[in-house]
Structure formats: structure tokens, C-alpha cells
Motif scaffolding. Structure first.
Motif, short mmCIF file in Angstrom:
data_model
loop_
_atom_site.label_atom_id
_atom_site.label_comp_id
_atom_site.label_asym_id
_atom_site.label_seq_id
_atom_site.Cartn_x
_atom_site.Cartn_y
_atom_site.Cartn_z
N VAL A 1 -20.04 26.72 31.35
CA VAL A 1 -20.90 27.40 32.07
C VAL A 1 -20.41 27.50 33.62
CG1 VAL A 1 -23.34 27.78 32.86
CG2 VAL A 1 -22.88 27.02 30.50
N ILE A 2 -19.95 28.42 34.20
CA ILE A 2 -19.43 28.28 35.62
C ILE A 2 -20.39 28.83 36.63
CG2 ILE A 2 -17.08 28.17 34.92
CD1 ILE A 2 -16.91 31.20 35.11
N ASP A 3 -20.41 28.42 37.86
CA ASP A 3 -21.22 29.01 39.09
C ASP A 3 -20.21 29.00 40.13
OD1 ASP A 3 -24.10 28.44 37.71
OD2 ASP A 3 -23.47 26.48 37.48
N ALA B 1 -9.85 30.01 30.24
CA ALA B 1 -10.74 31.11 29.69
C ALA B 1 -10.01 32.55 30.11
CB ALA B 1 -12.17 30.72 30.20
N ASN B 2 -10.01 33.17 29.16
CA ASN B 2 -9.51 34.64 29.23
C ASN B 2 -10.50 35.65 29.45
OD1 ASN B 2 -10.33 34.95 26.66
ND2 ASN B 2 -7.92 35.55 25.85
N GLY B 3 -11.69 35.13 29.61
CA GLY B 3 -12.94 35.92 29.68
C GLY B 3 -14.16 35.33 30.20
N ILE B 4 -14.80 36.18 31.05
CA ILE B 4 -16.37 35.62 31.31
C ILE B 4 -17.29 36.45 31.18
CG2 ILE B 4 -15.20 34.02 33.26
CD1 ILE B 4 -16.30 36.27 35.30
N LYS C 1 -24.18 35.38 48.49
CA LYS C 1 -24.25 35.58 46.85
C LYS C 1 -24.09 34.32 46.17
CE LYS C 1 -25.19 40.26 47.20
NZ LYS C 1 -26.38 40.69 46.55
N ALA C 2 -24.73 34.38 45.09
CA ALA C 2 -24.54 33.38 44.15
C ALA C 2 -24.26 33.95 42.69
CB ALA C 2 -25.36 32.06 44.22
N GLY C 3 -23.59 33.39 41.83
CA GLY C 3 -23.51 33.89 40.55
C GLY C 3 -23.18 32.90 39.57
N ASN C 4 -23.33 33.26 38.25
CA ASN C 4 -22.96 32.27 37.10
C ASN C 4 -22.54 33.32 35.87
OD1 ASN C 4 -25.46 33.40 36.46
ND2 ASN C 4 -26.27 31.34 35.53
N ALA C 5 -21.85 32.60 35.14
CA ALA C 5 -21.18 33.18 33.95
C ALA C 5 -20.67 32.08 32.68
CB ALA C 5 -19.93 33.91 34.27
#
Length: 136
Positions: free
Chosen positions: A51-53, A84-87, A125-129
Motif C-alpha cells: 500500500v503506497i501513499d 510493481a508494474n501497476g498501481i 494533494k495526497a493520494g494512495n494506491a
């Protein structure tokens, strides 16, 4: 001395623009250009890696779109470091940065002051994936 090193490490961690929590096994790092963005889980088999932020702090971005682009780029960079090759994007939101820009205000001699200050809040802005490896 050890205490100073710990304080410095904690201060620098607070300045981080991206981070991750491992949920799987990392792979060898790849180029961020190879990381594909998904808004829903891809068809077929994939493995969860982390899990990345990320946030847009310290990005040379003014508009909302530029800040969003900075977040996505940082998410891809963090994912690429883990192989990782995708998010799978889980969300990107506005976030108060705790600072602001103050404009105006002046004073004249003789202890007379006139306040015309305007405070403009600064947002980022802040995001996670979810960082994933999609099988070829």
C-alpha cells in the motif's frame, strides 16, 4: 548523539513525500515509466506488493491538476522502487498543509498601524494506491 540522530531521522521522515507498507514480496526495481495506472483491479492474475501513499508537498505545482500529476508521479516512483508494474488508485484528495500565505499589512510612524492582511490557506494533494505486479 544517538538521540540527535533519532530526532533527525524522525524529522526527515515527517518530510517524506511518499511511503509504503509492505503487504507482499518486493521485486527488483523498474522504471516508473513501466508502471501502469488502474482505477479498478486489472483482469487476470496479479500480486499485491504494498500500500503506497504520496503527496504533492514540495512539488513545483500551483494548479490542482499539477498537484494531482505530482501525486500520481510519486505513486508510480514508489511502486517502481518495489518492482510493481501497476498501481490501483484508491483515492486522491485535497489536504490542508498546515501553512498559509499572508499578504498585506503595513504601519506608519507614531504607533499607528493599519491591518490589511489576507491569509490564503495552502492545500496539497495526497493520494494512495495499491502497488501490484500484473503477470504477463
Amino acid at each position: 548523539m544517538k538521540r540527535m540522530v533519532l530526532i533527525l531521522a524522525l524529522a526527515l521522515a515527517g518530510c517524506a513525500t511518499s511511503s509504503h507498507v509492505m503487504t507482499g514480496v518486493a521485486r527488483p526495481a523498474i522504471s516508473p515509466d513501466q508502471v501502469k495506472i488502474y482505477t479498478t483491479p486489472p483482469p487476470g492474475k496479479y500480486e499485491q506488493i504494498a500500500v503506497i501513499d504520496a503527496n504533492s508537498s514540495r512539488a513545483m505545482a500551483i494548479s490542482s491538476q499539477q498537484k494531482t500529476d505530482a501525486v500520481v508521479a510519486r505513486l508510480k516512483e514508489e511502486a517502481a522502487k518495489l518492482g510493481a508494474n501497476g498501481i490501483i488508485l484508491q483515492g486522491i484528495n485535497d489536504q490542508a498543509s498546515g501553512g498559509g500565505v499572508s499578504l498585506g499589512g503595513f504601519s506608519m510612524g507614531g504607533n499607528v498601524g493599519i491591518g490589511t492582511g489576507v491569509s490564503i490557506p495552502v492545500t496539497r494533494k495526497a493520494g494512495n494506491a495499491l502497488a501490484i505486479y500484473v503477470s504477463p
